[in-house]
Design a protein around this motif. Structure first.
Motif, PDB file in Angstrom:
ATOM      1  N   GLY A  61       0.821  -1.197   0.000  1.00 13.02           N
ATOM      2  CA  GLY A  61       0.000   0.000   0.000  1.00 13.02           C
ATOM      3  C   GLY A  61       0.857   1.250   0.000  1.00 13.02           C
ATOM      4  N   ASP A  64       1.679   1.787   4.886  1.00  7.61           N
ATOM      5  CA  ASP A  64       1.342   0.679   5.779  1.00  7.61           C
ATOM      6  C   ASP A  64       1.776   1.101   7.180  1.00  7.61           C
ATOM      7  OD1 ASP A  64       0.340  -0.939   3.750  1.00  7.61           O
ATOM      8  OD2 ASP A  64       2.297  -1.806   3.324  1.00  7.61           O
ATOM      9  N   SER A 220      -3.555   0.227   6.122  1.00  4.72           N
ATOM     10  CA  SER A 220      -2.930   0.318   4.795  1.00  4.72           C
ATOM     11  C   SER A 220      -3.749   1.256   3.920  1.00  4.72           C
ATOM     12  CB  SER A 220      -2.853  -1.062   4.134  1.00  4.72           C
ATOM     13  OG  SER A 220      -2.062  -1.938   4.900  1.00  4.72           O
ATOM     14  N   ASN A 222      -4.615   1.997   0.583  1.00  5.13           N
ATOM     15  CA  ASN A 222      -4.558   1.299  -0.697  1.00  5.13           C
ATOM     16  C   ASN A 222      -5.157   2.107  -1.852  1.00  5.13           C
ATOM     17  OD1 ASN A 222      -3.331  -0.954   0.418  1.00  5.13           O
ATOM     18  ND2 ASN A 222      -5.277  -1.932   0.916  1.00  5.13           N
ATOM     19  N   ILE A 225      -1.159   1.999  -4.879  1.00  2.58           N
ATOM     20  CA  ILE A 225      -0.275   0.934  -4.412  1.00  2.58           C
ATOM     21  C   ILE A 225       1.074   1.038  -5.124  1.00  2.58           C
ATOM     22  CG2 ILE A 225      -2.190  -0.597  -3.837  1.00  2.58           C
ATOM     23  CD1 ILE A 225       0.013  -1.566  -6.719  1.00  2.58           C
ATOM     24  N   ASN A 295      -5.503   2.626  -7.446  1.00  3.29           N
ATOM     25  CA  ASN A 295      -6.281   1.479  -6.981  1.00  3.29           C
ATOM     26  C   ASN A 295      -7.640   1.946  -6.470  1.00  3.29           C
ATOM     27  OD1 ASN A 295      -6.782  -1.228  -6.278  1.00  3.29           O
ATOM     28  ND2 ASN A 295      -5.975  -0.917  -4.206  1.00  3.29           N
ATOM     29  N   ARG A 301      -4.307  -5.365  -2.727  1.00  5.57           N
ATOM     30  CA  ARG A 301      -4.080  -5.305  -1.285  1.00  5.57           C
ATOM     31  C   ARG A 301      -2.588  -5.384  -0.990  1.00  5.57           C
ATOM     32  NH1 ARG A 301      -8.637  -5.862   2.044  1.00  5.57           N
ATOM     33  NH2 ARG A 301     -10.432  -5.208   0.813  1.00  5.57           N
ATOM     34  N   SER A 302      -2.203  -4.703   0.064  1.00  2.00           N
ATOM     35  CA  SER A 302      -0.811  -4.729   0.482  1.00  2.00           C
ATOM     36  C   SER A 302      -0.406  -6.148   0.863  1.00  2.00           C
ATOM     37  CB  SER A 302      -0.614  -3.791   1.676  1.00  2.00           C
ATOM     38  OG  SER A 302       0.750  -3.672   2.008  1.00  2.00           O
TER      39      SER A 302
END
Length: 410
Positions: A61, A64, A220, A222, A225, A295, A301-302
């Motif tokens: 992300g 984070d 995170s 997002n 990213i 995103n 997703r991280s």
């Protein structure tokens, strides 16, 4: 005796006839020449080559942020759940507030006492100053002795010292109140930014502490990213044309990149290479590179993995099928067909990147050359004469040759 002579003469005659027959057959075979094999060929002409390079990537992300408590205490309330989208400032956890509220009340009481002490000290100073001023006037008129005035002045200095001490105690008490207020505020843990809640290892009743190895959770962001991948030292030199331009200029001129996800699908939004680490890892010989992707749907997703795909476009390139080449001692060759329709092996240099079916030739061929694209490595030999078949006029044959298959029999 005559019969034996007759048999011998017959045998000799039969042998002569057989010899003449064999000799005659051999002459006919020599006269019958095998036709030159039909081999598909293509003419090499410059064209634009579109290839790409894939690099394994780790997706993270934009931020984070590990959420860690600033104070110790038992968690009394978890306000969010894993995977939940939260806004900046939204409450995540509540830590037991009882002891911190008591500490704040105690600090506030100390401030009240310190303020009273300061006020008392100020009154004493005021009184002592009036007394000292009066004694000074009397001393100047020789009504009192020097000793009597000195006693009054000492009382004033003592009162002023007591006032300074009371004011210091008040400042310290105020500082304790500030600390107690902060500690009480720390019992409410909020999100530092918009984002998605990660795993929550500790629930209600668990002890939270700044020294805990695990964070309370991770937030995170997002909305954008980063895809991290590595480029070798050679890659970096190629990007900068051997140092003829800066790395910043090379990054700015790079085309948009794609992201292949773990399931093999391509992410629909293109990205851009944003930064290249200024240091090369001595253990790997590579530098970390970061590509940025929007995103908006939160699909990425991280912690995910994928591959960054960098397009490589080569204008005016000589593109040939991979099956038209063969290797000898780490050198690559092709069969060039001359004007007499004889083939000759010619060494070529190709780019390391390819689309899996074709090579981009950087040296060894020139525009207009004809090369064999079938029978390479099996039928063809240097100096062999062939009957060229234009692959462009027979696409099925060309496709079979490119795939390394024998052409269908007619």
């Amino acid at each position: 005796m005559n019969r034996n002579v007759l048999k011998s003469a017959s045998a000799i005659a039969l042998g002569a006839v057989m010899t003449m027959t064999v000799t005659s057959c051999g002459s006919k075979q020599e006269q019958m020449q095998m036709p030159d094999p039909q081999i598909a060929v293509m003419q090499v002409n410059p064209s634009n080559a579109h290839n790409s390079i894939e690099y394994p990537a780790l997706i993270k992300g934009k931020t984070d942020i590990e959420i860690r408590p600033q104070i110790s205490g038992f968690i009394t309330k978890v306000h969010v759940d894993e995977g939940q989208h939260v806004k900046k400032g939204q409450t995540l956890f509540t830590i037991d507030q009882v002891s911190y509220e008591a500490a704040l009340r105690q600090a506030q009481s100390s401030v009240a006492n310190a303020k009273a002490a300061v006020n008392a000290a100020k009154t004493r100073v005021s009184t002592a100053k009036m007394t000292a001023d009066t004694k000074r006037d009397l001393l100047n008129k020789n009504i009192i002795s020097q000793f009597e005035y000195q006693v009054a002045d000492n009382d004033l200095q003592s009162a002023q010292a007591a006032l300074a001490q009371a004011e210091a105690a008040l400042a310290q008490a105020n500082s304790q109140v500030t600390i107690a207020q902060k500690n009480l505020a720390y019992t409410v843990v909020t999100a530092p930014s918009d984002g998605v809640v990660g795993s929550i290892p500790n629930r209600e009743g668990s002890l939270a502490s700044p020294s805990s190895a695990q964070p309370l959770t991770t937030i995170s962001d997002n909305s954008e990213i980063y895809a991290y991948f590595s480029l070798t030292e050679k890659d970096l030199l190629d990007m900068t044309d051997g140092g003829q331009r800066s790395l910043t200029q090379a990054i700015e001129s790079m085309p948009e990149v794609s992201l292949k996800l773990a399931n093999g699908n391509e992410y629909p939004i293109k990205g851009k290479v944003a930064t290249v680490n200024g240091l090369i890892d001595t253990s790997t010989g590579a530098a970390s590179v970061r590509a940025l992707f929007n995103n908006p749907s939160g699909m990425l997703r991280s912690g995910s993995t994928g591959s960054v795909i960098i397009p490589v476009n080569t204008p005016d390139a000589m593109v040939i099928p991979q099956k038209a080449t063969f290797e000898v001692q780490d050198r690559r060759f092709v069969y060039v067909v001359n004007d007499s329709n004889k083939v000759a092996s010619v060494p070529v240099t190709v780019l390391q990147i390819s689309d899996g079916q074709n090579f981009v030739v950087t040296s060894g061929l020139k525009a207009g050359d004809r090369i064999a694209i079938e029978g390479v490595g099996s039928k063809l030999k240097d100096g062999m004469k062939i009957t060229p078949v234009d692959a462009a006029s027979q696409p099925q044959r060309a496709a079979a040759a490119a795939a390394g298959q024998a052409p269908a029999a007619k």
